[in-house]
Design a protein around this motif. Structure first.
Motif, PDB file in Angstrom:
ATOM      1  N   GLY A   6       0.790  -1.217   0.000  1.00  0.00           N
ATOM      2  CA  GLY A   6       0.000   0.000   0.000  1.00  0.00           C
ATOM      3  C   GLY A   6       0.822   1.267   0.000  1.00  0.00           C
ATOM      4  N   ASN A   7       0.124   2.373  -0.206  1.00  0.00           N
ATOM      5  CA  ASN A   7       0.752   3.681  -0.261  1.00  0.00           C
ATOM      6  C   ASN A   7       1.073   4.188   1.143  1.00  0.00           C
ATOM      7  N   ARG A   8       2.281   4.670   1.347  1.00  0.00           N
ATOM      8  CA  ARG A   8       2.720   5.070   2.678  1.00  0.00           C
ATOM      9  C   ARG A   8       2.028   6.330   3.169  1.00  0.00           C
ATOM     10  N   LEU A   9       1.691   7.234   2.273  1.00  0.00           N
ATOM     11  CA  LEU A   9       1.001   8.452   2.695  1.00  0.00           C
ATOM     12  C   LEU A   9      -0.403   8.130   3.181  1.00  0.00           C
ATOM     13  N   LEU A  10      -1.105   7.278   2.438  1.00  0.00           N
ATOM     14  CA  LEU A  10      -2.452   6.890   2.855  1.00  0.00           C
ATOM     15  C   LEU A  10      -2.405   6.076   4.147  1.00  0.00           C
ATOM     16  N   ALA A  11      -1.392   5.207   4.283  1.00  0.00           N
ATOM     17  CA  ALA A  11      -1.273   4.373   5.481  1.00  0.00           C
ATOM     18  C   ALA A  11      -1.029   5.197   6.732  1.00  0.00           C
TER      19      ALA A  11
ATOM     20  N   GLY B 206       2.686  20.355 -19.303  1.00  0.00           N
ATOM     21  CA  GLY B 206       1.725  21.344 -19.778  1.00  0.00           C
ATOM     22  C   GLY B 206       0.286  21.014 -19.452  1.00  0.00           C
ATOM     23  N   ASP B 207       0.002  19.733 -19.120  1.00  0.00           N
ATOM     24  CA  ASP B 207      -1.357  19.343 -18.738  1.00  0.00           C
ATOM     25  C   ASP B 207      -1.645  19.776 -17.298  1.00  0.00           C
ATOM     26  N   ASP B 208      -2.929  19.932 -16.995  1.00  0.00           N
ATOM     27  CA  ASP B 208      -3.311  20.248 -15.618  1.00  0.00           C
ATOM     28  C   ASP B 208      -2.941  19.095 -14.692  1.00  0.00           C
ATOM     29  N   LEU B 209      -2.590  19.414 -13.454  1.00  0.00           N
ATOM     30  CA  LEU B 209      -2.287  18.395 -12.443  1.00  0.00           C
ATOM     31  C   LEU B 209      -3.597  17.814 -11.923  1.00  0.00           C
ATOM     32  N   ASP B 210      -4.158  16.920 -12.689  1.00  0.00           N
ATOM     33  CA  ASP B 210      -5.454  16.326 -12.358  1.00  0.00           C
ATOM     34  C   ASP B 210      -5.591  15.036 -13.169  1.00  0.00           C
ATOM     35  N   PRO B 211      -5.834  13.888 -12.507  1.00  0.00           N
ATOM     36  CA  PRO B 211      -6.115  13.669 -11.095  1.00  0.00           C
ATOM     37  C   PRO B 211      -4.838  13.487 -10.277  1.00  0.00           C
ATOM     38  N   VAL B 212      -5.026  13.123  -8.991  1.00  0.00           N
ATOM     39  CA  VAL B 212      -3.928  12.834  -8.076  1.00  0.00           C
ATOM     40  C   VAL B 212      -3.816  11.319  -7.927  1.00  0.00           C
ATOM     41  N   TYR B 213      -2.594  10.788  -8.095  1.00  0.00           N
ATOM     42  CA  TYR B 213      -2.333   9.350  -8.005  1.00  0.00           C
ATOM     43  C   TYR B 213      -1.593   9.040  -6.700  1.00  0.00           C
ATOM     44  N   PHE B 214      -2.091   8.033  -5.966  1.00  0.00           N
ATOM     45  CA  PHE B 214      -1.385   7.486  -4.817  1.00  0.00           C
ATOM     46  C   PHE B 214      -0.943   6.068  -5.180  1.00  0.00           C
ATOM     47  N   PRO B 215       0.290   5.887  -5.659  1.00  0.00           N
ATOM     48  CA  PRO B 215       0.733   4.544  -6.089  1.00  0.00           C
ATOM     49  C   PRO B 215       0.785   3.556  -4.927  1.00  0.00           C
ATOM     50  N   HIS B 216       0.374   2.320  -5.205  1.00  0.00           N
ATOM     51  CA  HIS B 216       0.509   1.214  -4.261  1.00  0.00           C
ATOM     52  C   HIS B 216       1.674   0.308  -4.657  1.00  0.00           C
TER      53      HIS B 216
ATOM     54  N   ARG C 190       7.544   3.656 -15.263  1.00  0.00           N
ATOM     55  CA  ARG C 190       8.719   2.889 -15.677  1.00  0.00           C
ATOM     56  C   ARG C 190       8.600   1.430 -15.277  1.00  0.00           C
ATOM     57  N   ILE C 191       7.862   1.155 -14.209  1.00  0.00           N
ATOM     58  CA  ILE C 191       7.564  -0.213 -13.792  1.00  0.00           C
ATOM     59  C   ILE C 191       6.068  -0.278 -13.515  1.00  0.00           C
ATOM     60  N   ALA C 192       5.411  -1.315 -14.041  1.00  0.00           N
ATOM     61  CA  ALA C 192       3.967  -1.448 -13.900  1.00  0.00           C
ATOM     62  C   ALA C 192       3.560  -1.450 -12.437  1.00  0.00           C
ATOM     63  N   GLY C 193       2.357  -0.941 -12.179  1.00  0.00           N
ATOM     64  CA  GLY C 193       1.875  -0.920 -10.806  1.00  0.00           C
ATOM     65  C   GLY C 193       0.415  -0.551 -10.723  1.00  0.00           C
ATOM     66  N   THR C 194      -0.014  -0.233  -9.522  1.00  0.00           N
ATOM     67  CA  THR C 194      -1.398   0.160  -9.273  1.00  0.00           C
ATOM     68  C   THR C 194      -1.399   1.442  -8.449  1.00  0.00           C
ATOM     69  N   ALA C 195      -2.523   2.146  -8.477  1.00  0.00           N
ATOM     70  CA  ALA C 195      -2.638   3.386  -7.719  1.00  0.00           C
ATOM     71  C   ALA C 195      -4.092   3.655  -7.387  1.00  0.00           C
ATOM     72  N   SER C 196      -4.320   4.401  -6.319  1.00  0.00           N
ATOM     73  CA  SER C 196      -5.627   4.966  -6.014  1.00  0.00           C
ATOM     74  C   SER C 196      -5.636   6.389  -6.565  1.00  0.00           C
TER      75      SER C 196
END
Length: 270
Positions: free
Chosen positions: A9-14, A43-53, A98-104
């Protein structure tokens, strides 16, 4: 970070208390991303926010001559586009998996609303911002002062911190972009690392590493950077005790940011 890379899991969420995490969970989508998926374009808007797991995301700075150089690497210790709490703004870098993963994933607007309500969320964003700044400073100094083999070893160790095995799913082309050198330089450098026993084998999109030997080859930046960031996280992001169940999930499909779909993913919801 290295001592935490086997945690789930993501350390910030934990690190968030249940009530504060509850401000985010109803709005999360759980997504998967493949290597080379573009999550944010410069150049794109910072949206959405990703919390990688899991996985690893590189921030790539586009130069006027068409070259790109990596400035930071992020995994489950961070949050992509968390700086959107400062208000709508375009990204200064391109974020590439760079390496496959998942995020909220949560919309920037929903995240800003939760950030305004929660001192705990504001704290994790502040800690993360300082960690990113620290990494930027170390990478800038490292690129200016150290040889390619030491810098290559540092990037490989940073990737290894974010995967569970000693076989890294990374190509020479990706390493060339991370280090900011030509592929021929990567080939020559990998040969030196093999001679030192730090990289027992590489090829076909994988690099096998011997971590202990790779740490001896790496420049001092890696150990200093990781030690400082780990100390910051351990001291300021102590995970709370909580017993709530994880959110239920349902399947959706996410885009690679370039107009195509890249993988079936899951959506969190109550």
């Amino acid at each position: 970070m290295s001592v935490h890379r086997k945690e789930f899991g993501n350390r910030l969420l934990a690190a968030l208390p249940p009530a504060d995490l509850g401000l985010l969970i109803p709005h999360f989508q759980r997504v998967s991303f493949e290597p080379d998926a573009v999550l944010v374009r410069s150049g794109d808007d910072l949206d959405p926010v990703y919390f990688p797991h899991s996985g690893a995301i590189a921030f790539m700075l586009d130069m006027p001559d068409g070259q790109t150089v990596a400035t930071t690497l992020m995994g489950r210790e961070g949050a992509l586009a968390s700086f959107s709490v400062l208000g709508p703004s375009p990204s200064s870098v391109t974020a590439i998996a760079r390496i496959a993963g998942t995020a909220s994933v949560i919309s920037a607007a929903k995240f800003r609303a939760a950030h305004a309500q929660s001192a705990a969320i504001r704290n994790v964003v502040q800690v993360h911002a300082r960690a990113v700044l620290l990494q930027l400073q170390h990478v800038a100094a490292c690129n200016a002062l150290h040889r390619v083999d030491g810098r290559m070893a540092r990037w490989l160790l940073q990737l290894h911190d974010r995967v569970p095995e000693d076989l890294l799913p990374v190509t020479h082309e990706t390493l060339a972009q991370l280090v900011g050198v030509r592929r021929t330089t990567v080939t020559l450098t990998m040969s030196k690392l093999r001679e030192a026993g730090a990289v027992p084998s590489d090829g076909r999109g994988f690099v096998e590493i011997d971590r202990a030997r790779l740490e001896r080859v790496a420049c001092d930046c890696y150990a200093l950077m990781q030690r400082n960031i780990d100390r910051m996280y351990c001291q300021e992001l102590a995970p709370p005790h909580r017993t709530h169940a994880p959110p239920r999930e349902r399947t959706i499909v996410a885009s690679d940011g370039a107009g195509g779909e890249f993988k079936a993913v899951s959506r969190a919801g109550r």
